[in-house]
Design an enzyme around this catalytic site. Structure first.
Site, PDB file in Angstrom:
ATOM      1  N   LYS A 290     -14.441  12.198  75.372  1.00  0.00           N
ATOM      2  CA  LYS A 290     -16.045  11.758  75.100  1.00  0.00           C
ATOM      3  C   LYS A 290     -17.499  12.215  74.594  1.00  0.00           C
ATOM      4  O   LYS A 290     -17.914  11.739  73.783  1.00  0.00           O
ATOM      5  CB  LYS A 290     -15.960  11.082  76.213  1.00  0.00           C
ATOM      6  CG  LYS A 290     -15.867  10.759  77.418  1.00  0.00           C
ATOM      7  CD  LYS A 290     -15.200  10.328  79.045  1.00  0.00           C
ATOM      8  CE  LYS A 290     -14.208   8.895  78.708  1.00  0.00           C
ATOM      9  NZ  LYS A 290     -14.541   8.479  80.934  1.00  0.00           N
TER      10      LYS A 290
ATOM     11  N   TYR B  47      -8.543   8.514  90.178  1.00  0.00           N
ATOM     12  CA  TYR B  47      -7.062   7.582  90.837  1.00  0.00           C
ATOM     13  C   TYR B  47      -6.153   8.183  91.007  1.00  0.00           C
ATOM     14  O   TYR B  47      -6.250   9.582  90.509  1.00  0.00           O
ATOM     15  CB  TYR B  47      -7.529   6.308  90.544  1.00  0.00           C
ATOM     16  CG  TYR B  47      -7.120   6.642  88.761  1.00  0.00           C
ATOM     17  CD1 TYR B  47      -8.260   6.265  87.593  1.00  0.00           C
ATOM     18  CD2 TYR B  47      -5.533   6.403  87.958  1.00  0.00           C
ATOM     19  CE1 TYR B  47      -8.045   6.601  86.426  1.00  0.00           C
ATOM     20  CE2 TYR B  47      -5.688   6.816  87.072  1.00  0.00           C
ATOM     21  CZ  TYR B  47      -6.900   6.733  86.321  1.00  0.00           C
ATOM     22  OH  TYR B  47      -6.641   6.512  85.186  1.00  0.00           O
TER      23      TYR B  47
END
Ligand code: ATR
Length: 269
Positions: free
Chosen positions: A65, A216
């Site tokens: 990123k 998650y």
């Protein structure tokens, strides 16, 4: 045919291809979306190959990123502030970088009925994940926004980088937090991947505080357990994943997907 991809390492288990295929179904778009392995330092070459093959846009995941933000020809405000990009759109012969993680998180908080405006918000972690979401959270106007991190300097620098009018914004280490009454906790460390939780003191939380873990799956488990043992309501980051993908799909195609059915499908696995 629209050619899209997600680059990262590891990338094999990315949910992005399934999400974008679901959105393409809604848009009746013929989509070729691939998960492409790319190590840190190799993104420029991978992007050149992808563009030469007709790639129109891509998503970036760990560890690319920051590299994507640096390589892009143009950057959205969210990327300039956070230094992290999760979406690159091919525009002529240039790449425009955007970061839909923050807007995706805020959209998911809205969906869950968690309002951060006027609330005391604690962001745990000051790495790429925290940096990516902080501008969007700050823009909602929390009453206080505190970034707490193992490396205090990283938290202080991140807090200083975020421009936020009328928001009391601070960064500190865990030992120097000196503050309490937090109503919303955003868990943005990578500790869950090692089966661990950050050293949070429940005394820092307001009664009825609600937590949201940007992780998650298995990485969410340790923090979910920590919250459950202390009676803190906690959500995982699956919904943010869906929302950031929908926003990226809109950047790629101009079509804004309906996320409700996709949230349900993701919950079912
Ligand atoms: P990401 O892109 O997932 O945010 P990162 O930039 O490597 O990854 O950041 C990881 C985050 O988890 C950081 O906030 C990091 O704290 P430091 O800045 O002090 O490294 C945090 N983290 C990782 N391992 C940790 C550990 N063992 N204890 C406390 N914090 C940890």
């Amino acid at each position: 045919m629209i050619r899209l991809a997600v680059f990262g390492h590891p990338v094999a288990h990315s949910r992005s291809p399934a999400l974008h295929r679901a959105f393409a179904g809604q848009a009746s778009v013929d989509l070729d979306y691939r998960a492409i392995e790319c190590r840190a330092g190799a993104l420029a070459e991978a992007l050149a190959d992808f563009a030469a093959a007709g790639g129109r846009g891509c998503n970036l995941t760990v560890p690319l990123k920051e590299e994507g933000a640096r390589l892009a020809d143009r950057r959205s405000a969210a990327v300039s502030i956070s230094g992290a990009a999760n979406t690159l759109v091919r525009d002529g012969d240039a790449w425009t970088a955007d970061n839909t993680d923050g807007a995706g998180l805020v959209a998911d908080l809205d969906r869950l009925g968690i309002d951060v405006s006027g609330r005391r918000v604690l962001v745990v972690g000051a790495g790429g994940a925290a940096a990516g979401v902080l501008p969007a959270v700050a823009a909602r106007g929390p009453a206080a926004l505190h970034v707490v991190n193992r490396t205090a300097q990283r938290a202080e620098e991140l807090a200083a980088r975020i421009q936020a009018d009328d928001v009391a914004l601070r960064g500190s280490g865990f030992e120097g937090i000196g503050d309490s009454g937090f109503e919303v906790i955003l868990q943005a460390t990578s500790l869950g991947h090692d089966g661990k939780v950050p050293p949070l003191d429940p005394a820092w939380l307001a009664g009825g505080a609600v937590a949201y873990d940007l992780n998650y799956g298995d990485a969410h488990g340790p923090f979910a357990d920590w919250c459950a043992e202390r009676g803190v309501a906690c959500h995982d980051g699956i919904g943010m994943l869906v929302e950031q993908a929908a926003l990226a799909f809109e950047r790629f195609t101009g079509f804004r997907p309906e996320t409700g059915p996709v949230h349900e499908a993701m919950r079912r696995g």
